[in-house]
Every structure is written in C-alpha cells, then in structure tokens.
Write an enzyme that holds these catalytic residues in place. Structure first.
Site, PDB file in Angstrom:
ATOM      1  N   LYS A   1      70.992  17.250 -87.934  1.00 20.23           N
ATOM      2  CA  LYS A   1      70.829  15.865 -89.113  1.00 20.23           C
ATOM      3  C   LYS A   1      70.300  16.871 -90.330  1.00 20.23           C
ATOM      4  CE  LYS A   1      68.257  13.606 -85.211  1.00 20.23           C
ATOM      5  NZ  LYS A   1      68.677  11.788 -85.453  1.00 20.23           N
TER       6      LYS A   1
ATOM      7  N   TYR B   1      71.938  20.168 -82.974  1.00 21.43           N
ATOM      8  CA  TYR B   1      71.174  19.096 -82.573  1.00 21.43           C
ATOM      9  C   TYR B   1      70.916  18.952 -84.372  1.00 21.43           C
ATOM     10  CZ  TYR B   1      67.555  15.703 -83.200  1.00 21.43           C
ATOM     11  OH  TYR B   1      66.537  14.853 -82.960  1.00 21.43           O
TER      12      TYR B   1
ATOM     13  N   SER C   1      64.226  14.704 -88.846  1.00 23.12           N
ATOM     14  CA  SER C   1      63.373  15.431 -88.105  1.00 23.12           C
ATOM     15  C   SER C   1      63.125  16.160 -88.704  1.00 23.12           C
ATOM     16  CB  SER C   1      64.456  16.165 -86.763  1.00 23.12           C
ATOM     17  OG  SER C   1      63.332  16.934 -85.781  1.00 23.12           O
TER      18      SER C   1
HETATM   19  P1  NAD Z   1      66.848   7.961 -77.379  1.00 19.40           P
HETATM   20  O1  NAD Z   1      67.567   9.366 -77.028  1.00 19.40           O
HETATM   21  O2  NAD Z   1      65.728   7.873 -76.440  1.00 19.40           O
HETATM   22  O3  NAD Z   1      66.852   6.452 -78.756  1.00 19.40           O
HETATM   23  C1  NAD Z   1      68.380   7.270 -78.706  1.00 19.40           C
HETATM   24  C2  NAD Z   1      69.117   5.893 -78.718  1.00 19.40           C
HETATM   25  O4  NAD Z   1      70.373   6.170 -79.215  1.00 19.40           O
HETATM   26  C3  NAD Z   1      69.015   5.832 -77.467  1.00 19.40           C
HETATM   27  O5  NAD Z   1      68.834   4.113 -76.528  1.00 19.40           O
HETATM   28  C4  NAD Z   1      71.052   5.916 -76.706  1.00 19.40           C
HETATM   29  O6  NAD Z   1      71.678   4.805 -75.496  1.00 19.40           O
HETATM   30  C5  NAD Z   1      71.296   5.406 -78.388  1.00 19.40           C
HETATM   31  N1  NAD Z   1      72.886   6.036 -78.518  1.00 19.40           N
HETATM   32  C6  NAD Z   1      73.141   7.325 -78.152  1.00 19.40           C
HETATM   33  N2  NAD Z   1      74.369   7.812 -79.169  1.00 19.40           N
HETATM   34  C7  NAD Z   1      74.770   6.554 -79.445  1.00 19.40           C
HETATM   35  C8  NAD Z   1      75.974   5.950 -80.111  1.00 19.40           C
HETATM   36  N3  NAD Z   1      76.704   6.562 -80.354  1.00 19.40           N
HETATM   37  N4  NAD Z   1      76.144   4.317 -80.102  1.00 19.40           N
HETATM   38  C9  NAD Z   1      75.353   3.382 -79.771  1.00 19.40           C
HETATM   39  N5  NAD Z   1      73.496   4.166 -80.179  1.00 19.40           N
HETATM   40  C10 NAD Z   1      73.757   5.431 -79.165  1.00 19.40           C
HETATM   41  O7  NAD Z   1      65.785   9.006 -78.909  1.00 19.40           O
HETATM   42  P2  NAD Z   1      64.424   8.815 -79.174  1.00 19.40           P
HETATM   43  O8  NAD Z   1      63.617  10.119 -79.337  1.00 19.40           O
HETATM   44  O9  NAD Z   1      63.649   7.460 -79.333  1.00 19.40           O
HETATM   45  O10 NAD Z   1      65.019   8.755 -80.779  1.00 19.40           O
HETATM   46  C11 NAD Z   1      65.504   8.053 -82.119  1.00 19.40           C
HETATM   47  C12 NAD Z   1      65.760   9.152 -82.821  1.00 19.40           C
HETATM   48  O11 NAD Z   1      64.875  10.063 -83.625  1.00 19.40           O
HETATM   49  C13 NAD Z   1      66.770  10.189 -82.571  1.00 19.40           C
HETATM   50  O12 NAD Z   1      68.596  10.002 -83.468  1.00 19.40           O
HETATM   51  C14 NAD Z   1      66.491  10.992 -82.344  1.00 19.40           C
HETATM   52  O13 NAD Z   1      67.239  12.440 -83.129  1.00 19.40           O
HETATM   53  C15 NAD Z   1      65.936  11.400 -83.554  1.00 19.40           C
HETATM   54  N6  NAD Z   1      64.784  12.028 -83.630  1.00 19.40           N
HETATM   55  C16 NAD Z   1      63.835  12.135 -82.087  1.00 19.40           C
HETATM   56  C17 NAD Z   1      62.396  12.823 -81.927  1.00 19.40           C
HETATM   57  C18 NAD Z   1      62.340  13.209 -80.733  1.00 19.40           C
HETATM   58  O14 NAD Z   1      61.357  14.062 -80.057  1.00 19.40           O
HETATM   59  N7  NAD Z   1      61.874  12.022 -79.500  1.00 19.40           N
HETATM   60  C19 NAD Z   1      62.129  13.870 -82.428  1.00 19.40           C
HETATM   61  C20 NAD Z   1      62.917  13.744 -83.987  1.00 19.40           C
HETATM   62  C21 NAD Z   1      63.591  12.921 -84.547  1.00 19.40           C
HETATM   63  N1  UFG Z   2      56.857  23.822 -74.240  1.00 18.94           N
HETATM   64  C1  UFG Z   2      56.013  24.228 -73.139  1.00 18.94           C
HETATM   65  N2  UFG Z   2      56.696  23.436 -71.801  1.00 18.94           N
HETATM   66  C2  UFG Z   2      58.065  22.539 -71.898  1.00 18.94           C
HETATM   67  C3  UFG Z   2      58.496  21.878 -72.329  1.00 18.94           C
HETATM   68  C4  UFG Z   2      57.572  22.408 -74.408  1.00 18.94           C
HETATM   69  O1  UFG Z   2      55.512  25.274 -73.348  1.00 18.94           O
HETATM   70  O2  UFG Z   2      58.219  22.094 -70.419  1.00 18.94           O
HETATM   71  C5  UFG Z   2      56.162  24.002 -76.253  1.00 18.94           C
HETATM   72  C6  UFG Z   2      57.297  24.595 -76.942  1.00 18.94           C
HETATM   73  O3  UFG Z   2      57.899  25.629 -76.725  1.00 18.94           O
HETATM   74  C7  UFG Z   2      56.412  24.013 -77.730  1.00 18.94           C
HETATM   75  C8  UFG Z   2      56.170  22.595 -77.462  1.00 18.94           C
HETATM   76  O4  UFG Z   2      55.617  23.067 -76.267  1.00 18.94           O
HETATM   77  O5  UFG Z   2      55.312  25.540 -78.979  1.00 18.94           O
HETATM   78  C9  UFG Z   2      56.772  21.725 -77.966  1.00 18.94           C
HETATM   79  O6  UFG Z   2      58.362  21.385 -77.476  1.00 18.94           O
HETATM   80  P1  UFG Z   2      58.805  20.465 -77.217  1.00 18.94           P
HETATM   81  O7  UFG Z   2      59.940  20.884 -76.804  1.00 18.94           O
HETATM   82  O8  UFG Z   2      58.335  19.384 -76.684  1.00 18.94           O
HETATM   83  O9  UFG Z   2      58.947  20.360 -78.838  1.00 18.94           O
HETATM   84  P2  UFG Z   2      59.784  20.915 -79.956  1.00 18.94           P
HETATM   85  O10 UFG Z   2      58.674  20.942 -81.078  1.00 18.94           O
HETATM   86  O11 UFG Z   2      60.717  21.837 -79.197  1.00 18.94           O
HETATM   87  O12 UFG Z   2      60.786  19.800 -80.969  1.00 18.94           O
HETATM   88  C10 UFG Z   2      60.826  18.067 -81.103  1.00 18.94           C
HETATM   89  C11 UFG Z   2      62.336  17.590 -80.688  1.00 18.94           C
HETATM   90  C12 UFG Z   2      63.268  17.729 -81.349  1.00 18.94           C
HETATM   91  C13 UFG Z   2      62.621  17.706 -82.832  1.00 18.94           C
HETATM   92  C14 UFG Z   2      61.086  19.124 -83.354  1.00 18.94           C
HETATM   93  C15 UFG Z   2      60.902  18.588 -84.314  1.00 18.94           C
HETATM   94  O13 UFG Z   2      62.748  18.201 -79.505  1.00 18.94           O
HETATM   95  O14 UFG Z   2      64.511  16.887 -81.205  1.00 18.94           O
HETATM   96  O15 UFG Z   2      60.374  18.023 -82.592  1.00 18.94           O
HETATM   97  O16 UFG Z   2      60.453  17.464 -84.848  1.00 18.94           O
HETATM   98  F1  UFG Z   2      63.591  18.289 -83.514  1.00 18.94           F
END
Ligand code: NAD
Ligand code: UFG
Length: 358
Positions: A154, A150, A125
């Site tokens: 990562k 969290y 991330s």
């Molecule tokens: P998500 O929660 O939709 O998908 C993650 C999946 O992992 C879920 O289906 C959950 O049931 C499964 N899971 C969690 N713990 C587990 C375990 N111990 N064993 C087996 N399955 C397990 O999230 P996502 O948005 O699809 O994210 C996927 C990956 O990308 C995650 O590692 C997340 O941290 C990373 N990531 C997401 C974002 C974002 O904003 N969505 C940003 C950066 C990184």
């Molecule tokens: N925001 C609002 N109102 C809301 C939610 C978010 O104003 O209800 C704003 C936040 O302050 C920020 C922007 O929208 O300025 C994006 O916020 P998000 O929560 O959607 O995303 P972040 O950038 O805070 O974080 C996300 C994921 C993290 C990841 C990060 C970088 O949640 O897990 O992107 O990839 F680490």
C-alpha cells in the site's frame, strides 16, 4: 460517469457498486475471484434493480484481458480495489503480495493510460502510518514503518501513483486511506465473506456469535488504552462506499477547473491541481476491542464468549483518524455509528452463516 471497478466482487467493492449506481453512475467490474464469489455481483444487481452488472473475470496482471475490457467499455475513471489483503499471509508469501498488488497495479495503470483513462481512486490503508506519530491521525502525519509486506504494498503503491501523477499532470489520483471497515448492506444480502479463519475482529465476532467458532481471543489487555485492549476507528462499509462516490468529485472538479481556467492556471476556489489527493476515511472515533464486543452483545442480544490472549505481533495500541479533510473537500462524512455497524454485521452473518457458498 462509467467506472472501471477492479476487485468489485469483494467486500468493499460490492458495497461501492450499489452507491455508485444510486448516485447515477454505471460500472464495469474486473475481478479474478481469488477472494470473492460472483454471487455477490448477482445480489448487487438485485439490490440496484438492474439485470446484471457488467463483469469480466480478468486478473489485473493480465494485460490483454484488461485491454479487451477497456476497448469494449469507455471508462471515465477507475476505482481500484483489487489486491490481496491478508496481513499474516503476506508475511508468509511476500513475493506473491508484491507481484499481485504492485505488478497488477502497474499493468492496470499502463493499460488505463493507453486508453486515455487517467483518473484513479486507490484503496490505501491506515497501515501506511505505521505506529502513528499523532492521534487522531491527520493526512499530514508522516508515513511510518509498515510491519508486513501487505502494508508495504500500500505504502509503495501510494508512492508509485504520486510519481506517475507528478510526471503526467493529466492524471488525477485519489488515495483513500481506509481505517477499519465493518458492517454490511442493510439488506443482509451482501457482506464480508472471509476464507477460513478470520483475521479481522468483526468477522471473528460474528462467527463466534453464529456458533462457528467457540470464543473470541482478545489480543492483549495491557495496551495504554482506557480498557487495555486495542483501539481502532471502525467505519461502516456503506459509509466507506459513499466516500468513493464523493471522491469522484475530484475528477469532475479537475475537469471543470481545466476547462474554465486553462490547463496551466490554478484556480484556488477549487481543489488544488497537479497534486495527489489524499484522504483519511474513518469516523474519527476510537473503539476498543471490548467496546465492540459489548456493543455487539447489547444491540443483537447474542452472547460472544471471549478470553484474553497475548498481544498479536505487529499490532499497535491506538489508531483513529481526524476525517475533517474529507468533509471539507469532498463534503463526505460517516453517518453510521457503532450500533449500526454491529447490527448490520450480525444481520449479514445470521442470514448467511456460510457466506455466499450456500
Ligand atoms: P476483498 O478481498 O474482499 O476484495 C478484493 C478483491 O480483489 C477480491 O474480490 C479479489 O478476488 C480481487 N483481486 C485480488 N487480486 C486480484 C487480481 N490480481 N486481479 C483481479 N482481482 C483481484 O477485500 P476488501 O476488504 O474489499 O478490500 C478492497 C481493497 O481495500 C483492497 O485493496 C484492500 O487491500 C483495501 N483495504 C481493505 C481494508 C479492510 O480492512 N478490508 C482496509 C484497508 C484497505
Ligand atoms: N483483534 C482481536 N482478536 C481477533 C482479531 C482482532 O483482539 O481475533 C483485535 C486486534 O488486536 C486489534 C483490533 O482487534 O486491536 C482490530 O484488529 P483487525 O485485525 O480487525 O484490524 P487491524 O487494525 O489490525 O487491521 C485492519 C486491516 C488492515 C488495515 C488496518 C488499517 O486488517 O489491512 O486495519 O486500516 F491495514
């Protein structure tokens, strides 16, 4: 290739399965369904046009469960999405986050190596950059201080995987640092399905638009950005999915370099050997919170009431990347723009106001 996809029922995993099959790969999904619904996998199978995706409801901390999956399915590589990802929850439950994300990954990697599968793509991330030392962020930007457990999982897992690769060069490790994934598959059949009140901007916007929430709170309008609201690098989840398919190239190139040149020689025509491959996966464009709201209203013709609230703890002003390395080395770049992102997010929410639980 046959790919072990952990967390494949989740938001990014489900979209990646489609792109894997489209590119001619197959997959085996392992997910404990702690944050997902098996209906997503049924819909993925429908979209791909296969009877089903091989699926095991197994926790990645369950060594015996994983052993069984890898004994039954020869996997060439793993795309490792499984993990807990709610920033706020991780502050409340740090032990659970370290145990699930770090403990789970350690078990997964151990079982993989025992089965001779040493190729892994890890979901990292942009959060590992902390408050970034440079904008746009390149992969050379130093990692920073994370503001929550969290983020630390990562950052620490990146180090763990790099150390494992260094100690055993048979490992090929790709770290993909995602920026802000939004959007959904164009069919509207799969998308982001958060439990409870969404933490992230786009699902909050779509839930306001569909009438589930009254108004969006915009967290701060006094940042040093063009309109005062936070700027992020939003990326369409389908682009993010294709980045994983492109990253598989690292494994096939490593294999061909090894067979052409012998294990001890470096062939500089190809990707560097014996190193962890790190890529930023974003579009390279920064949009503010209000840019996203305005685009959503303009493209979809729906209203999104909002009001300005105080800043959210731990947020940074601006975060967007330079994605040139992924383009140069993987031949990947994002194709979709902000209008596609807001259109597809709304298409999913409109068709599935209660997510998968209908
Ligand atoms: P998500 O929660 O939709 O998908 C993650 C999946 O992992 C879920 O289906 C959950 O049931 C499964 N899971 C969690 N713990 C587990 C375990 N111990 N064993 C087996 N399955 C397990 O999230 P996502 O948005 O699809 O994210 C996927 C990956 O990308 C995650 O590692 C997340 O941290 C990373 N990531 C997401 C974002 C974002 O904003 N969505 C940003 C950066 C990184
Ligand atoms: N925001 C609002 N109102 C809301 C939610 C978010 O104003 O209800 C704003 C936040 O302050 C920020 C922007 O929208 O300025 C994006 O916020 P998000 O929560 O959607 O995303 P972040 O950038 O805070 O974080 C996300 C994921 C993290 C990841 C990060 C970088 O949640 O897990 O992107 O990839 F680490």
């Amino acid at each position: 290739m046959n790919i072990l996809v952990t967390g494949g029922a989740g938001f990014i995993g489900s979209h990646t399965l489609i792109e894997l099959y489209k590119a001619g790969h197959t997959a085996v999904v392992v997910d404990n369904l702690s944050n997902s619904n098996p209906v997503a996998l049924q819909r993925v199978a429908e979209i791909i046009g296969v009877p089903e995706i091989p699926f095991y409801k197994v926790d990645i901390r369950d060594r015996e469960g994983l052993e069984k999956v890898l004994a039954e399915h020869r996997c060439d590589a793993c795309i490792h999405f499984a993990g807990l990802k709610a920033v706020g929850e991780s502050v409340e439950k740090p032990w659970e986050y370290y145990e699930n994300n770090i403990g789970g990954t350690l078990t997964l990697v151990d079982v993989m190596r025992r089965h001779g599968c040493k190729n892994i793509i890890f979901s990292s991330s942009a959060t590992v950059y902390g408050d970034p030392a440079e904008i746009p962020i390149t992969e050379n930007c130093p990692k920073g201080q994370c503001t929550n457990p969290y983020g630390w999982t990562k950052s620490m897992l990146e180090q763990v995987l790099m150390d494992i690769q260094k100690a055993d060069p048979e490992w090929n490790v790709v770290l993909l640092r995602y920026f802000n994934p939004v959007g959904a598959h164009a069919s509207g059949r799969i998308g982001e399905n958060p439990n409870g009140i969404p933490n992230n901007l786009m699902p909050y916007i779509t839930q306001v638009a569909v009438g589930k929430r009254q108004e969006l709170g915009v967290f701060g309008n006094d940042y040093p950005t063009p309109d005062g609201t936070g700027v992020r690098d939003y990326i369409h989840v389908v682009d993010l999915a294709t980045a994983h398919v492109a990253a598989l190239k690292v494994f096939s190139e490593q294999c061909s370099v090894l067979s052409e040149a012998g294990a001890n020689q470096l062939n500089t025509k190809h990707l560097a050997l014996n190193t962890t491959h790190i890529y930023n996966i974003g579009t390279g464009h920064g949009y503010s919170v209000l840019d996203m709201v305005k685009a959503f209203v303009r493209v979809n013709g729906v209203d999104v009431p909002y009001s300005i609230k105080p800043r959210r703890a731990g947020d940074i002003a601006t975060c967007y990347c330079n994605p040139a390395k992924a383009k140069a080395e993987l031949g990947w770049e994002a194709k979709y723009g902000i209008d596609d992102m807001v259109r597809d997010s709304w298409n999913w929410q409109r068709q599935n106001p209660e997510g998968y639980s209908e």
